[in-house]
Design an enzyme around this catalytic site. Sequence first.
Site, PDB file in Angstrom:
ATOM      1  N   TYR A  75      80.794  54.294  85.528  1.00 60.27           N
ATOM      2  CA  TYR A  75      81.477  53.759  84.339  1.00 60.27           C
ATOM      3  C   TYR A  75      82.797  53.094  84.733  1.00 60.27           C
ATOM      4  O   TYR A  75      83.098  51.980  84.286  1.00 60.27           O
ATOM      5  CB  TYR A  75      81.700  54.886  83.320  1.00 60.27           C
ATOM      6  CG  TYR A  75      82.471  54.439  82.114  1.00 60.27           C
ATOM      7  CD1 TYR A  75      81.848  53.735  81.083  1.00 60.27           C
ATOM      8  CD2 TYR A  75      83.841  54.683  82.012  1.00 60.27           C
ATOM      9  CE1 TYR A  75      82.568  53.296  79.972  1.00 60.27           C
ATOM     10  CE2 TYR A  75      84.563  54.260  80.911  1.00 60.27           C
ATOM     11  CZ  TYR A  75      83.929  53.571  79.900  1.00 60.27           C
ATOM     12  OH  TYR A  75      84.643  53.130  78.811  1.00 60.27           O
ATOM     13  N   VAL A  93      89.866  45.819  76.759  1.00 63.27           N
ATOM     14  CA  VAL A  93      91.320  45.995  76.757  1.00 63.27           C
ATOM     15  C   VAL A  93      92.022  45.162  77.837  1.00 63.27           C
ATOM     16  O   VAL A  93      93.242  45.130  77.890  1.00 63.27           O
ATOM     17  CB  VAL A  93      91.749  47.479  76.867  1.00 63.27           C
ATOM     18  CG1 VAL A  93      91.303  48.259  75.655  1.00 63.27           C
ATOM     19  CG2 VAL A  93      91.257  48.097  78.156  1.00 63.27           C
ATOM     20  N   TYR A 137      85.694  47.438  68.150  1.00 63.57           N
ATOM     21  CA  TYR A 137      86.258  48.752  67.828  1.00 63.57           C
ATOM     22  C   TYR A 137      86.366  48.941  66.307  1.00 63.57           C
ATOM     23  O   TYR A 137      85.521  48.488  65.564  1.00 63.57           O
ATOM     24  CB  TYR A 137      87.625  48.960  68.511  1.00 63.57           C
ATOM     25  CG  TYR A 137      87.695  48.430  69.922  1.00 63.57           C
ATOM     26  CD1 TYR A 137      86.736  48.782  70.861  1.00 63.57           C
ATOM     27  CD2 TYR A 137      88.719  47.580  70.323  1.00 63.57           C
ATOM     28  CE1 TYR A 137      86.796  48.306  72.161  1.00 63.57           C
ATOM     29  CE2 TYR A 137      88.786  47.100  71.622  1.00 63.57           C
ATOM     30  CZ  TYR A 137      87.816  47.466  72.523  1.00 63.57           C
ATOM     31  OH  TYR A 137      87.885  46.985  73.784  1.00 63.57           O
ATOM     32  N   LYS A 185      80.152  46.431  78.496  1.00 60.63           N
ATOM     33  CA  LYS A 185      79.277  47.347  77.742  1.00 60.63           C
ATOM     34  C   LYS A 185      78.088  46.593  77.115  1.00 60.63           C
ATOM     35  O   LYS A 185      77.014  47.158  76.929  1.00 60.63           O
ATOM     36  CB  LYS A 185      80.079  48.090  76.669  1.00 60.63           C
ATOM     37  CG  LYS A 185      81.117  49.065  77.273  1.00 60.63           C
ATOM     38  CD  LYS A 185      81.997  49.710  76.216  1.00 60.63           C
ATOM     39  CE  LYS A 185      82.795  50.913  76.700  1.00 60.63           C
ATOM     40  NZ  LYS A 185      84.042  50.730  77.338  1.00 60.63           N
ATOM     41  N   SER A 230      85.696  46.597  78.624  1.00 60.61           N
ATOM     42  CA  SER A 230      84.578  46.960  77.743  1.00 60.61           C
ATOM     43  C   SER A 230      83.624  45.824  77.432  1.00 60.61           C
ATOM     44  O   SER A 230      82.573  46.067  76.834  1.00 60.61           O
ATOM     45  CB  SER A 230      85.120  47.517  76.429  1.00 60.61           C
ATOM     46  OG  SER A 230      85.668  48.766  76.687  1.00 60.61           O
TER      47      SER A 230
HETATM   48  O1  DON Z   1      87.229  53.546  79.120  1.00 62.34           O
HETATM   49  C1  DON Z   1      88.274  52.954  79.193  1.00 62.34           C
HETATM   50  O2  DON Z   1      89.300  53.468  78.865  1.00 62.34           O
HETATM   51  C2  DON Z   1      88.354  51.521  79.689  1.00 62.34           C
HETATM   52  N1  DON Z   1      88.120  51.406  81.024  1.00 62.34           N
HETATM   53  C3  DON Z   1      87.504  50.587  78.868  1.00 62.34           C
HETATM   54  C4  DON Z   1      88.288  50.314  77.713  1.00 62.34           C
HETATM   55  C5  DON Z   1      87.972  49.158  76.851  1.00 62.34           C
HETATM   56  O3  DON Z   1      88.054  47.982  77.181  1.00 62.34           O
HETATM   57  C6  DON Z   1      87.738  49.565  75.442  1.00 62.34           C
HETATM   58  N2  DON Z   1      86.580  50.347  75.283  1.00 62.34           N
HETATM   59  N3  DON Z   1      85.731  50.480  74.515  1.00 62.34           N
END
Ligand code: DON
Length: 303
Positions: free
Chosen positions: A188, A257, A239, A66, A63
């Site tokens: 994505y 993550v 988050y 993003k 993420s």
């Molecule tokens: O969409 C997902 O589940 C992951 N590929 C990205 C997750 C992440 O790092 C947290 N997302 N906001």
Amino acid sequence: MDHPALLERIAAEVAPLVGTGTPAGYIPALAGVDPRSFGMAVATLDGTVHGVGDWRVPFSTQSITKVFTLALVLAHGGDSVWERVGREPSGNPFNSLVQLEYENGIPRNPFINAGALVVTDRLQTWTGDASSELLEFLRRESGNPDLAFDPDVAGSESDHGDRNAALAHFMASYGNISNPVPTLLDHYFWQCSITASCADLALAARFLARHGLLADGSRLLTRSEAKQVNAVMLTCGTYDAAGEFAYRVGLPGKSGVGGGIVAVVPGHGTLCVWSPGLDERGNSVAGVAALDRFTTLTGLSVF
Ligand code: DON
């Protein structure tokens, strides 16, 4: 400031936390990473970068990307993205569906999954190839032409992507997604799969410390847009723990993550820290602690 000595000190102080927390397990390709990894890099405005530990080891950016996608969309389309996505903290987990129905398919912010899907959809509309546009941008700004997608992670995301698919279809039902949902999801997932090191990400994020100016001195964002991205990072970038992160670290930050966190000291430089063990809200345990130590020891924060 003697960054190398400072980074060594921070690494020693947070060492007891490295290996605590839990690496993300919901994407099998991420679960195999060594939980004892720790790296931290600091980049100054001129592109000097120092680091400690595994600061040159590529990891899954997830993420963190993003932030860069949002910046590219603002650069292409200006303010229009804010008609489709809000900029308030959600107070809910990053992959939550609950607010979307009573808020008519408009996600709370660009850094939860729903909001990031909207932003990637915009970039796809503007460029016709959102994930490649992002990868090229990161290669250019980091100065590392070897940055790449990780096909195993992208495949794993796709195989376990039912929730993201649900979010995308649900927003499409409100007319808030313009591209075919399968195309959007592909971009994505590829976006999340990009691997890069702390050094790469600290360098690539420098435009946010340089008030919108890229490495070559050209302008990506207006000064005001750079401020806006930093503000949304501060309020929504970690988050449902953004309040705690602001309290402890006091900098705009964006976590992923994969265990990485990028943070910005506007007018001064950027930081990136990586350690895979996550807390229950999905942020790196040792990573947050290291940034907390950095701002406490240096006094560098936006407050
Ligand atoms: O969409 C997902 O589940 C992951 N590929 C990205 C997750 C992440 O790092 C947290 N997302 N906001």
